[in-house]
Motif scaffolding. Structure first.
Motif, PDB file in Angstrom:
ATOM      1  N   ALA A  25       0.830  -1.212   0.000  1.00 27.30           N
ATOM      2  CA  ALA A  25       0.000   0.000   0.000  1.00 27.30           C
ATOM      3  C   ALA A  25       0.862   1.259   0.000  1.00 27.30           C
ATOM      4  CB  ALA A  25      -0.935  -0.011   1.204  1.00 27.30           C
ATOM      5  N   LYS A  26       1.931   1.250   0.769  1.00 31.10           N
ATOM      6  CA  LYS A  26       2.816   2.414   0.851  1.00 31.10           C
ATOM      7  C   LYS A  26       3.591   2.642  -0.444  1.00 31.10           C
ATOM      8  CE  LYS A  26       3.375   2.601   5.837  1.00 31.10           C
ATOM      9  NZ  LYS A  26       4.306   2.453   6.975  1.00 31.10           N
ATOM     10  N   ARG A  27       3.753   1.608  -1.242  1.00 37.31           N
ATOM     11  CA  ARG A  27       4.460   1.747  -2.511  1.00 37.31           C
ATOM     12  C   ARG A  27       3.550   2.185  -3.652  1.00 37.31           C
ATOM     13  NH1 ARG A  27       6.301  -3.905  -2.791  1.00 37.31           N
ATOM     14  NH2 ARG A  27       6.404  -3.512  -5.011  1.00 37.31           N
ATOM     15  N   THR A  28       2.258   2.260  -3.420  1.00 40.30           N
ATOM     16  CA  THR A  28       1.346   2.654  -4.494  1.00 40.30           C
ATOM     17  C   THR A  28       1.140   4.166  -4.488  1.00 40.30           C
ATOM     18  OG1 THR A  28      -0.724   2.539  -3.244  1.00 40.30           O
ATOM     19  CG2 THR A  28       0.060   0.486  -4.241  1.00 40.30           C
ATOM     20  N   THR A  29       0.627   4.635  -5.603  1.00 42.59           N
ATOM     21  CA  THR A  29       0.271   6.054  -5.723  1.00 42.59           C
ATOM     22  C   THR A  29      -1.195   6.271  -5.367  1.00 42.59           C
ATOM     23  OG1 THR A  29      -0.247   5.735  -8.065  1.00 42.59           O
ATOM     24  CG2 THR A  29       1.987   6.489  -7.526  1.00 42.59           C
ATOM     25  N   ALA A  30      -1.901   5.192  -5.090  1.00 37.10           N
ATOM     26  CA  ALA A  30      -3.331   5.269  -4.782  1.00 37.10           C
ATOM     27  C   ALA A  30      -3.552   5.824  -3.378  1.00 37.10           C
ATOM     28  CB  ALA A  30      -3.960   3.889  -4.893  1.00 37.10           C
ATOM     29  N   GLU A  31      -4.670   6.507  -3.223  1.00 41.33           N
ATOM     30  CA  GLU A  31      -5.078   6.930  -1.884  1.00 41.33           C
ATOM     31  C   GLU A  31      -5.751   5.730  -1.238  1.00 41.33           C
ATOM     32  OE1 GLU A  31      -7.092  10.565  -1.117  1.00 41.33           O
ATOM     33  OE2 GLU A  31      -6.089  11.576  -2.791  1.00 41.33           O
ATOM     34  N   VAL A  32      -5.113   5.205  -0.218  1.00 38.72           N
ATOM     35  CA  VAL A  32      -5.632   4.012   0.439  1.00 38.72           C
ATOM     36  C   VAL A  32      -5.715   4.235   1.942  1.00 38.72           C
ATOM     37  CG1 VAL A  32      -4.792   2.395  -1.319  1.00 38.72           C
ATOM     38  CG2 VAL A  32      -3.327   2.971   0.613  1.00 38.72           C
ATOM     39  N   ASP A  33      -6.562   3.458   2.565  1.00 40.50           N
ATOM     40  CA  ASP A  33      -6.719   3.494   4.010  1.00 40.50           C
ATOM     41  C   ASP A  33      -5.773   2.431   4.591  1.00 40.50           C
ATOM     42  OD1 ASP A  33      -7.525   3.145   6.679  1.00 40.50           O
ATOM     43  OD2 ASP A  33      -9.651   3.480   6.208  1.00 40.50           O
ATOM     44  N   ILE A  34      -4.606   2.872   5.014  1.00 41.53           N
ATOM     45  CA  ILE A  34      -3.569   1.954   5.515  1.00 41.53           C
ATOM     46  C   ILE A  34      -4.064   1.194   6.752  1.00 41.53           C
ATOM     47  CG2 ILE A  34      -1.242   1.824   6.511  1.00 41.53           C
ATOM     48  CD1 ILE A  34      -0.818   2.588   3.737  1.00 41.53           C
ATOM     49  N   LEU A 102     -14.341  -8.440  -5.126  1.00 41.59           N
ATOM     50  CA  LEU A 102     -13.630  -7.367  -4.446  1.00 41.59           C
ATOM     51  C   LEU A 102     -13.918  -6.048  -5.160  1.00 41.59           C
ATOM     52  CD1 LEU A 102     -10.184  -9.081  -3.779  1.00 41.59           C
ATOM     53  CD2 LEU A 102     -12.320  -9.279  -2.511  1.00 41.59           C
ATOM     54  N   LYS A 103     -14.264  -5.036  -4.389  1.00 43.99           N
ATOM     55  CA  LYS A 103     -14.652  -3.752  -4.964  1.00 43.99           C
ATOM     56  C   LYS A 103     -13.617  -2.665  -4.713  1.00 43.99           C
ATOM     57  CE  LYS A 103     -19.045  -5.069  -5.872  1.00 43.99           C
ATOM     58  NZ  LYS A 103     -18.974  -6.444  -6.251  1.00 43.99           N
ATOM     59  N   THR A 104     -12.950  -2.716  -3.576  1.00 39.44           N
ATOM     60  CA  THR A 104     -12.059  -1.617  -3.198  1.00 39.44           C
ATOM     61  C   THR A 104     -10.594  -2.001  -3.388  1.00 39.44           C
ATOM     62  OG1 THR A 104     -11.792  -2.262  -0.875  1.00 39.44           O
ATOM     63  CG2 THR A 104     -13.747  -0.916  -1.428  1.00 39.44           C
ATOM     64  N   ILE A 105      -9.771  -1.002  -3.537  1.00 36.12           N
ATOM     65  CA  ILE A 105      -8.330  -1.246  -3.668  1.00 36.12           C
ATOM     66  C   ILE A 105      -7.783  -1.862  -2.388  1.00 36.12           C
ATOM     67  CG2 ILE A 105      -7.625   1.096  -2.998  1.00 36.12           C
ATOM     68  CD1 ILE A 105      -5.950  -1.140  -5.692  1.00 36.12           C
ATOM     69  N   GLU A 106      -8.340  -1.499  -1.249  1.00 34.64           N
ATOM     70  CA  GLU A 106      -7.896  -2.075   0.025  1.00 34.64           C
ATOM     71  C   GLU A 106      -8.140  -3.584   0.044  1.00 34.64           C
ATOM     72  OE1 GLU A 106      -8.555   2.275   0.837  1.00 34.64           O
ATOM     73  OE2 GLU A 106      -9.752   0.750  -0.175  1.00 34.64           O
ATOM     74  N   GLU A 107      -9.323  -4.022  -0.410  1.00 37.90           N
ATOM     75  CA  GLU A 107      -9.623  -5.453  -0.469  1.00 37.90           C
ATOM     76  C   GLU A 107      -8.646  -6.168  -1.407  1.00 37.90           C
ATOM     77  OE1 GLU A 107     -14.483  -5.175   0.194  1.00 37.90           O
ATOM     78  OE2 GLU A 107     -13.680  -5.210  -1.848  1.00 37.90           O
ATOM     79  N   LYS A 108      -8.377  -5.549  -2.542  1.00 37.27           N
ATOM     80  CA  LYS A 108      -7.483  -6.154  -3.534  1.00 37.27           C
ATOM     81  C   LYS A 108      -6.046  -6.246  -3.019  1.00 37.27           C
ATOM     82  CE  LYS A 108     -10.432  -4.579  -7.282  1.00 37.27           C
ATOM     83  NZ  LYS A 108     -10.585  -3.625  -8.400  1.00 37.27           N
ATOM     84  N   ILE A 109      -5.589  -5.233  -2.318  1.00 39.16           N
ATOM     85  CA  ILE A 109      -4.229  -5.270  -1.771  1.00 39.16           C
ATOM     86  C   ILE A 109      -4.097  -6.387  -0.748  1.00 39.16           C
ATOM     87  CG2 ILE A 109      -2.598  -4.019  -0.273  1.00 39.16           C
ATOM     88  CD1 ILE A 109      -3.356  -1.462  -1.873  1.00 39.16           C
ATOM     89  N   GLU A 163      -3.403  -4.501 -11.794  1.00 35.59           N
ATOM     90  CA  GLU A 163      -3.943  -3.252 -11.284  1.00 35.59           C
ATOM     91  C   GLU A 163      -3.044  -2.656 -10.203  1.00 35.59           C
ATOM     92  OE1 GLU A 163      -7.875  -1.447  -8.965  1.00 35.59           O
ATOM     93  OE2 GLU A 163      -7.934  -3.519  -9.684  1.00 35.59           O
ATOM     94  N   ILE A 164      -2.630  -3.465  -9.264  1.00 30.02           N
ATOM     95  CA  ILE A 164      -1.805  -2.965  -8.166  1.00 30.02           C
ATOM     96  C   ILE A 164      -0.426  -2.572  -8.659  1.00 30.02           C
ATOM     97  CG2 ILE A 164      -0.699  -3.623  -5.978  1.00 30.02           C
ATOM     98  CD1 ILE A 164      -3.329  -5.333  -5.491  1.00 30.02           C
ATOM     99  N   GLN A 165       0.165  -3.384  -9.517  1.00 26.86           N
ATOM    100  CA  GLN A 165       1.479  -3.038 -10.065  1.00 26.86           C
ATOM    101  C   GLN A 165       1.424  -1.738 -10.869  1.00 26.86           C
ATOM    102  OE1 GLN A 165       4.629  -4.525  -9.573  1.00 26.86           O
ATOM    103  NE2 GLN A 165       3.472  -5.489  -7.922  1.00 26.86           N
ATOM    104  N   SER A 166       0.297  -1.476 -11.537  1.00 25.93           N
ATOM    105  CA  SER A 166       0.167  -0.230 -12.314  1.00 25.93           C
ATOM    106  C   SER A 166       0.115   0.996 -11.402  1.00 25.93           C
ATOM    107  CB  SER A 166      -1.063  -0.280 -13.222  1.00 25.93           C
ATOM    108  OG  SER A 166      -2.261  -0.081 -12.469  1.00 25.93           O
ATOM    109  N   LEU A 167      -0.208   0.775 -10.148  1.00 30.91           N
ATOM    110  CA  LEU A 167      -0.271   1.872  -9.178  1.00 30.91           C
ATOM    111  C   LEU A 167       1.023   2.093  -8.410  1.00 30.91           C
ATOM    112  CD1 LEU A 167      -3.768   1.002  -7.646  1.00 30.91           C
ATOM    113  CD2 LEU A 167      -3.264   2.863  -9.240  1.00 30.91           C
ATOM    114  N   MET A 168       2.011   1.239  -8.675  1.00 32.54           N
ATOM    115  CA  MET A 168       3.276   1.325  -7.956  1.00 32.54           C
ATOM    116  C   MET A 168       4.062   2.562  -8.363  1.00 32.54           C
ATOM    117  SD  MET A 168       3.635  -1.110  -5.819  1.00 32.54           S
ATOM    118  CE  MET A 168       3.057  -2.741  -5.436  1.00 32.54           C
ATOM    119  N   LYS A 169       4.721   3.144  -7.375  1.00 31.13           N
ATOM    120  CA  LYS A 169       5.607   4.281  -7.628  1.00 31.13           C
ATOM    121  C   LYS A 169       6.813   3.772  -8.405  1.00 31.13           C
ATOM    122  CE  LYS A 169       4.191   6.290  -3.282  1.00 31.13           C
ATOM    123  NZ  LYS A 169       4.533   6.463  -1.887  1.00 31.13           N
ATOM    124  N   THR A 170       7.304   4.588  -9.313  1.00 29.62           N
ATOM    125  CA  THR A 170       8.472   4.170 -10.099  1.00 29.62           C
ATOM    126  C   THR A 170       9.760   4.422  -9.356  1.00 29.62           C
ATOM    127  OG1 THR A 170       8.460   6.307 -11.186  1.00 29.62           O
ATOM    128  CG2 THR A 170       7.369   4.467 -12.313  1.00 29.62           C
TER     129      THR A 170
END
Length: 170
Positions: A25-34, A102-109, A163-170
């Motif tokens: 989660a910390k490596r993504t650019t998505a706004e997530v609820d850690i 799964l609907k949310t990015i949190e569920e997917k992570i 999906e998650i890899q596409s959100l990863m910071k470079t």
């Protein structure tokens, strides 16, 4: 978890999943609820205090509701089985018929971290090459039916991975 009867091995797994999920989660650019990710990952296998069967997700969610956990967490617990099931898959597996997708990015992570931890702890990837579980994820899931379960589940895991890899910071 211990008071509910979760084994030391299952608790260790849940801790590793929570650590991996937060790290992802910390490596993504998505706004997530850690906090949601950490709590959902830590509690995702609570139902294993009663069974290791396919229904452990549903049972865990029921136990979570009894404990007063919010639905955002109990949803993760219930829906993590095979990465979220369709109504047809639920019926086929003897679970209450409903949409578990799964609907949310949190569920997917959380489910992605769960799969990665299994791959890492079961020796498919050397511990020193933990990121290899991500780079080789598609290959591993396709080659090891144990992780993909079937074609539908394998495709679902691939979608989450992409999906998650596409959100990863470079």
């Amino acid at each position: 978890m211990k008071k509910s009867g979760v084994s030391d091995e299952d608790l260790e797994h849940c801790i590793k999943v929570a650590q991996k999920a937060v790290e992802i989660a910390k490596r993504t650019t998505a706004e997530v609820d850690i906090e949601l990710i950490a709590r959902g990952a830590l509690l995702h296998d609570l139902g294993k205090s009663k069974t290791h069967g396919i229904e452990h997700g549903r049972i865990g969610a029921e136990l979570g509701k009894e404990l007063g956990l919010p639905s955002t967490i109990t949803d993760i617990m219930e829906k993590h089985i095979r990465g979220g099931l369709t109504e047809d898959e639920a019926k086929e597996l003897g679970l209450p018929v409903k949409d578990y997708s799964l609907k949310t990015i949190e569920e997917k992570i959380v489910i992605y971290a769960d799969r990665l931890v299994d791959i890492i702890t079961e020796g498919i990837i050397e511990l020193k090459d933990e990121r290899g579980s991500e780079t080789r994820f598609e290959e591993i899931i396709k080659q090891n039916i144990k992780y993909g379960k079937n074609d539908i589940t394998t495709r679902r895991y691939m979608e989450y991975h992409k999906e998650i890899q596409s959100l990863m910071k470079t």
